[in-house]
Design a protein around this motif. Structure first.
Motif, short mmCIF file in Angstrom:
data_model
loop_
_atom_site.label_atom_id
_atom_site.label_comp_id
_atom_site.label_asym_id
_atom_site.label_seq_id
_atom_site.Cartn_x
_atom_site.Cartn_y
_atom_site.Cartn_z
N ILE A 1 0.26 -8.30 2.71
CA ILE A 1 -0.05 -6.90 2.43
C ILE A 1 0.76 -6.01 3.36
CG2 ILE A 1 -1.90 -5.20 2.16
CD1 ILE A 1 -3.87 -7.58 2.06
N TRP A 2 1.59 -5.16 2.76
CA TRP A 2 2.49 -4.29 3.51
C TRP A 2 1.99 -2.86 3.43
CZ3 TRP A 2 7.02 -6.26 5.86
CH2 TRP A 2 7.25 -7.62 5.63
N ASP A 3 1.68 -2.30 4.58
CA ASP A 3 1.23 -0.91 4.69
C ASP A 3 2.45 -0.03 4.94
OD1 ASP A 3 -0.08 1.47 5.20
OD2 ASP A 3 -0.77 0.88 7.20
N LEU B 1 -6.51 -1.12 4.93
CA LEU B 1 -5.99 -2.43 5.30
C LEU B 1 -6.76 -3.02 6.48
CD1 LEU B 1 -3.94 -4.68 4.92
CD2 LEU B 1 -2.35 -3.41 6.37
N SER B 2 -7.00 -2.21 7.49
CA SER B 2 -7.72 -2.67 8.67
C SER B 2 -9.15 -3.08 8.31
CB SER B 2 -7.74 -1.58 9.74
OG SER B 2 -8.43 -2.02 10.89
N TYR C 1 -10.20 -4.15 5.44
CA TYR C 1 -10.18 -5.37 4.63
C TYR C 1 -9.83 -6.60 5.46
CZ TYR C 1 -9.00 -8.71 0.98
OH TYR C 1 -8.95 -9.84 0.19
N ILE C 2 -8.84 -6.48 6.33
CA ILE C 2 -8.36 -7.63 7.09
C ILE C 2 -9.26 -7.91 8.30
CG2 ILE C 2 -6.47 -8.54 8.50
CD1 ILE C 2 -5.84 -8.54 5.54
N ARG D 1 -3.87 -12.27 4.31
CA ARG D 1 -5.22 -12.80 4.12
C ARG D 1 -5.19 -13.80 2.98
NH1 ARG D 1 -11.03 -9.63 4.06
NH2 ARG D 1 -12.27 -11.33 3.20
N LYS E 1 -4.42 4.62 4.00
CA LYS E 1 -3.90 3.29 3.69
C LYS E 1 -4.13 2.31 4.83
CE LYS E 1 0.34 4.70 2.91
NZ LYS E 1 0.15 6.15 3.22
N THR E 2 -3.82 2.75 6.05
CA THR E 2 -3.99 1.88 7.22
C THR E 2 -5.45 1.55 7.45
OG1 THR E 2 -1.99 2.77 8.25
CG2 THR E 2 -3.56 1.66 9.69
N LEU F 1 0.86 -1.18 0.00
CA LEU F 1 0.00 0.00 0.00
C LEU F 1 0.90 1.23 0.00
CD1 LEU F 1 -2.57 -1.19 2.65
CD2 LEU F 1 -3.22 -0.32 0.42
N PHE G 1 -8.94 -4.69 -3.27
CA PHE G 1 -7.90 -5.68 -2.97
C PHE G 1 -8.04 -6.92 -3.84
CE2 PHE G 1 -7.64 -3.20 0.95
CZ PHE G 1 -6.28 -3.21 1.22
#
Length: 211
Positions: free
Chosen positions: A66-68, A29-30, A32-33, A52, A25-26, A17, A171
């Protein structure tokens, strides 16, 4: 698409990301995960990581690493190093912040320089909920962003981490496109092998950590 057990996967893809600080971005991700927003949101320091496992529409499953990455300039050397071996990226801007859109070119250049040569990128305009509540708040028109994505060979989505709008699609459409690109690449490699060239397989099942 729904979660599977972490150990059940066929492909391992590293996703990053990327974008200015504060674009969400964070939060993306949060959402989605975990399905929730961060309780105490703060700017990312360096990089954060999540996984995931997702079933592909075309069959098989992919485990996404997935790297934020941090958006602040002072962390650039750290975040750029984590682009290595990334096969996909969400390039994120804030639809209410024109500067975050203007600066996309530098983030795109960093990705092209440090990630895999055939990286698949999705341009993501986040915070569309703010534009829905107040149309004047949206500073980056959708057609302008779509043109930018098309000109640079990127996919495109507009999302809201707050309302969950198109978050999962962003995603998982990216993961599906990576699979398609890799399948074409592997097909071409097999053709080369049949002509006497050596095939070096990549992105094997359970290929280990990919950072």
């Amino acid at each position: 698409m729904q979660n599977l057990q972490d150990e059940d996967y066929d492909y391992l893809y590293k996703i990053v990301l990327v974008g200015e600080a504060g674009v969400g971005k964070t939060h993306l991700l949060s959402r989605y995960i975990k399905g929730t927003l961060p309780k105490n949101p703060t700017s990312t320091i360096g990089v954060e990581f999540a996984t995931r496992t997702v079933p592909l529409l075309s069959g098989g499953t992919v485990r996404a690493q997935i790297w934020d990455t941090a958006g602040q300039e002072r962390y650039k050397s750290i975040t750029s190093a984590h682009y290595r071996r990334a096969v996909g990226a969400l390039l994120v801007y804030d639809v209410t912040n024109e500067r975050s859109f203007v600066n996309l070119k530098k983030w795109l250049a960093d990705l092209k320089e440090n990630a895999e040569p055939n990286i698949v990128i999705m341009l993501v305009g986040n915070k569309i909920d703010l534009g829905s509540n107040d149309p004047t708040a949206k500073k980056v028109p959708s057609d302008l962003a779509q043109k930018f994505a098309k000109d640079h060979g990127m996919l495109f989505e507009e999302t809201s981490a707050v309302t969950t709008t198109r978050v999962r699609e962003a995603f998982e459409n990216l993961l599906q496109e990576i699979y398609i690109v890799k399948s074409r690449s592997n097909k071409g490699a097999r053709q080369n092998e049949s002509q006497g060239n050596v095939l070096i397989p990549k992105f094997e099942k359970r290929s280990g950590c990919c950072n």
